[in-house]
Design a protein around this motif. Structure first.
Motif, PDB file in Angstrom:
ATOM      1  N   ASP A 197       0.837  -1.194   0.000  1.00 25.27           N
ATOM      2  CA  ASP A 197       0.000   0.000   0.000  1.00 25.27           C
ATOM      3  C   ASP A 197       0.877   1.250   0.000  1.00 25.27           C
ATOM      4  O   ASP A 197       2.083   1.194   0.288  1.00 25.27           O
ATOM      5  N   ILE A 198       0.287   2.376  -0.331  1.00 24.07           N
ATOM      6  CA  ILE A 198       1.043   3.614  -0.524  1.00 24.07           C
ATOM      7  C   ILE A 198       1.758   4.052   0.750  1.00 24.07           C
ATOM      8  O   ILE A 198       2.947   4.403   0.728  1.00 24.07           O
ATOM      9  N   ARG A 199       1.080   4.036   1.874  1.00 24.45           N
ATOM     10  CA  ARG A 199       1.701   4.509   3.117  1.00 24.45           C
ATOM     11  C   ARG A 199       2.874   3.623   3.539  1.00 24.45           C
ATOM     12  O   ARG A 199       3.894   4.122   4.025  1.00 24.45           O
ATOM     13  N   SER A 200       2.743   2.324   3.349  1.00 22.19           N
ATOM     14  CA  SER A 200       3.849   1.426   3.686  1.00 22.19           C
ATOM     15  C   SER A 200       5.055   1.690   2.794  1.00 22.19           C
ATOM     16  O   SER A 200       6.202   1.633   3.240  1.00 22.19           O
ATOM     17  N   SER A 201       4.803   1.984   1.522  1.00 23.32           N
ATOM     18  CA  SER A 201       5.887   2.306   0.597  1.00 23.32           C
ATOM     19  C   SER A 201       6.616   3.572   1.033  1.00 23.32           C
ATOM     20  O   SER A 201       7.856   3.619   1.054  1.00 23.32           O
ATOM     21  N   GLU A 202       5.863   4.605   1.373  1.00 21.86           N
ATOM     22  CA  GLU A 202       6.483   5.860   1.812  1.00 21.86           C
ATOM     23  C   GLU A 202       7.323   5.645   3.069  1.00 21.86           C
ATOM     24  O   GLU A 202       8.443   6.171   3.183  1.00 21.86           O
ATOM     25  N   LEU A 203       6.807   4.854   4.007  1.00 20.41           N
ATOM     26  CA  LEU A 203       7.535   4.627   5.252  1.00 20.41           C
ATOM     27  C   LEU A 203       8.751   3.733   5.031  1.00 20.41           C
ATOM     28  O   LEU A 203       9.761   3.868   5.743  1.00 20.41           O
ATOM     29  N   THR A 204       8.688   2.833   4.048  1.00 21.84           N
ATOM     30  CA  THR A 204       9.828   1.966   3.757  1.00 21.84           C
ATOM     31  C   THR A 204      11.076   2.785   3.461  1.00 21.84           C
ATOM     32  O   THR A 204      12.181   2.448   3.902  1.00 21.84           O
ATOM     33  N   LYS A 205      10.918   3.869   2.711  1.00 20.73           N
ATOM     34  CA  LYS A 205      12.068   4.726   2.386  1.00 20.73           C
ATOM     35  C   LYS A 205      12.668   5.332   3.650  1.00 20.73           C
ATOM     36  O   LYS A 205      13.893   5.295   3.850  1.00 20.73           O
ATOM     37  N   TYR A 206      11.837   5.879   4.517  1.00 20.56           N
ATOM     38  CA  TYR A 206      12.343   6.484   5.748  1.00 20.56           C
ATOM     39  C   TYR A 206      12.946   5.437   6.671  1.00 20.56           C
ATOM     40  O   TYR A 206      13.971   5.673   7.325  1.00 20.56           O
ATOM     41  N   ALA A 207      12.313   4.259   6.734  1.00 20.24           N
ATOM     42  CA  ALA A 207      12.829   3.192   7.591  1.00 20.24           C
ATOM     43  C   ALA A 207      14.195   2.719   7.103  1.00 20.24           C
ATOM     44  O   ALA A 207      15.103   2.460   7.903  1.00 20.24           O
ATOM     45  N   ALA A 208      14.357   2.610   5.776  1.00 19.54           N
ATOM     46  CA  ALA A 208      15.649   2.195   5.220  1.00 19.54           C
ATOM     47  C   ALA A 208      16.724   3.231   5.534  1.00 19.54           C
ATOM     48  O   ALA A 208      17.846   2.885   5.932  1.00 19.54           O
ATOM     49  N   ASN A 209      16.392   4.511   5.353  1.00 19.92           N
ATOM     50  CA  ASN A 209      17.356   5.569   5.677  1.00 19.92           C
ATOM     51  C   ASN A 209      17.742   5.533   7.152  1.00 19.92           C
ATOM     52  O   ASN A 209      18.915   5.691   7.515  1.00 19.92           O
ATOM     53  N   ALA A 210      16.737   5.338   8.017  1.00 26.35           N
ATOM     54  CA  ALA A 210      17.000   5.310   9.456  1.00 26.35           C
ATOM     55  C   ALA A 210      17.869   4.117   9.833  1.00 26.35           C
ATOM     56  O   ALA A 210      18.782   4.232  10.667  1.00 26.35           O
ATOM     57  N   MET A 211      17.608   2.961   9.220  1.00 27.36           N
ATOM     58  CA  MET A 211      18.404   1.774   9.520  1.00 27.36           C
ATOM     59  C   MET A 211      19.860   1.959   9.101  1.00 27.36           C
ATOM     60  O   MET A 211      20.791   1.609   9.843  1.00 27.36           O
ATOM     61  N   LEU A 212      20.073   2.523   7.913  1.00 27.96           N
ATOM     62  CA  LEU A 212      21.441   2.758   7.453  1.00 27.96           C
ATOM     63  C   LEU A 212      22.164   3.747   8.368  1.00 27.96           C
ATOM     64  O   LEU A 212      23.338   3.555   8.708  1.00 27.96           O
ATOM     65  N   ALA A 213      21.462   4.804   8.773  1.00 31.68           N
ATOM     66  CA  ALA A 213      22.068   5.784   9.676  1.00 31.68           C
ATOM     67  C   ALA A 213      22.376   5.159  11.033  1.00 31.68           C
ATOM     68  O   ALA A 213      23.409   5.456  11.653  1.00 31.68           O
ATOM     69  N   THR A 214      21.494   4.276  11.497  1.00 30.70           N
ATOM     70  CA  THR A 214      21.705   3.604  12.780  1.00 30.70           C
ATOM     71  C   THR A 214      22.949   2.722  12.732  1.00 30.70           C
ATOM     72  O   THR A 214      23.747   2.690  13.683  1.00 30.70           O
ATOM     73  N   ARG A 215      23.142   2.011  11.636  1.00 26.34           N
ATOM     74  CA  ARG A 215      24.317   1.146  11.500  1.00 26.34           C
ATOM     75  C   ARG A 215      25.603   1.964  11.535  1.00 26.34           C
ATOM     76  O   ARG A 215      26.589   1.571  12.176  1.00 26.34           O
ATOM     77  N   ILE A 216      25.586   3.103  10.843  1.00 23.91           N
ATOM     78  CA  ILE A 216      26.776   3.959  10.836  1.00 23.91           C
ATOM     79  C   ILE A 216      27.053   4.501  12.234  1.00 23.91           C
ATOM     80  O   ILE A 216      28.194   4.468  12.721  1.00 23.91           O
ATOM     81  N   SER A 217      26.002   4.981  12.898  1.00 22.22           N
ATOM     82  CA  SER A 217      26.170   5.526  14.250  1.00 22.22           C
ATOM     83  C   SER A 217      26.652   4.456  15.219  1.00 22.22           C
ATOM     84  O   SER A 217      27.517   4.710  16.075  1.00 22.22           O
ATOM     85  N   PHE A 218      26.112   3.248  15.084  1.00 18.93           N
ATOM     86  CA  PHE A 218      26.511   2.156  15.966  1.00 18.93           C
ATOM     87  C   PHE A 218      27.992   1.833  15.797  1.00 18.93           C
ATOM     88  O   PHE A 218      28.733   1.694  16.779  1.00 18.93           O
ATOM     89  N   MET A 219      28.449   1.725  14.542  1.00 19.11           N
ATOM     90  CA  MET A 219      29.855   1.401  14.315  1.00 19.11           C
ATOM     91  C   MET A 219      30.774   2.537  14.749  1.00 19.11           C
ATOM     92  O   MET A 219      31.904   2.294  15.188  1.00 19.11           O
TER      93      MET A 219
END
Length: 246
Positions: A197-219
């Motif tokens: 659905d549209i809302r899940s697609s929009e949130l997928t982008k933000y969730a992916a960005n947040a996950m990548l940023a979290t990995r960088i911050s963690f390391m």
């Protein structure tokens, strides 16, 4: 297929060119007449390996064009991608003024059924608002979809031509099938097209960005610990990276 790409920034230029490369007719539209003039002369405003040659090849073969005439782009196309900038406002929220403005112009120039796709990174609910704005300007039939980008600078063409996955957000099975047809040439390696659905697609982008940023911050934090404790962060990274769960 006939495609109008509104916005010739990094995402719009790469996306439009890659669509043309697979045989689609693409009209790229931008309000910046100086940029369009330079593109029509073969001067590419960004550097991305392979993009210059791909743009020139598709222009020469008649599949890719650049214009400031949004009405022409809309009326000549089935798919209309919104790829305008959404910079951060002073309070950190996304500035969607360009998205709203373009949506109004799309509605005013429709001449038949269209599929309007948000390609820009936008907050959840934006695509639904785009639909409302367009509906205020036209009685022509149309649908909307969300199709977030996952491009890395320096590898954007490979990322688009051979994606890890394609995310499509729609609320209409017919739109889903048309979007899948558009992206079929890019997933012949077996990578998935994820329809949702549209809302899940929009949130997928933000969730992916947040996950990548979290990995960088963690390391970064692990690197600080390694420095304090006399450990080698590269060895630690290899040690945890070998775990298939991570």
């Amino acid at each position: 297929m006939k495609i109008c790409m509104i916005g010739t920034g990094y995402v719009g230029l790469v996306t439009g060119t890659c669509f043309a490369e697979t045989g689609n007719d693409v009209i790229c539209v931008d309000i910046d007449s100086a940029k369009i003039d330079q593109l029509n002369k073969g001067h590419i405003p960004i550097y991305e390996p392979g993009l210059d040659e791909m743009i020139k090849r598709n222009m020469n073969e008649g599949r890719l064009s650049f214009t400031t005439d949004l009405a022409h782009g809309v009326q000549a196309s089935l798919f209309i991608f919104i790829a305008v900038g959404t910079p951060s406002s002073d309070d950190g929220s996304a500035n969607l003024s360009s998205v709203w403005s373009v949506s109004r112009e799309i509605g005013r120039h429709m001449n038949g059924y269209k599929i309007v796709v948000t390609k820009s990174t936008v907050p959840v609910g934006t695509t639904e608002r785009v639909k409302e704005i367009i509906a205020q300007e036209t009685r022509e039939p149309f649908d909307v979809a969300s199709n977030p980008e996952f491009l890395k600078e320096g590898a954007a063409i490979d990322d688009f031509m051979k994606p890890d996955r394609v995310v499509i957000g729609t609320n209409d099975p017919r739109v889903t099938e048309l979007m899948k047809e558009l992206y079929e040439p890019f997933v012949r390696t077996g990578k998935p097209i994820l329809a949702m659905d549209i809302r899940s697609s929009e949130l997928t982008k933000y969730a992916a960005n947040a996950m990548l940023a979290t990995r960088i911050s963690f390391m970064n934090e692990i690197a600080n610990l390694c420095e304090r404790l006399g450990a080698d962060v590269n060895l630690v990274r290899r040690g945890i990276g070998s775990d298939p769960r991570i």
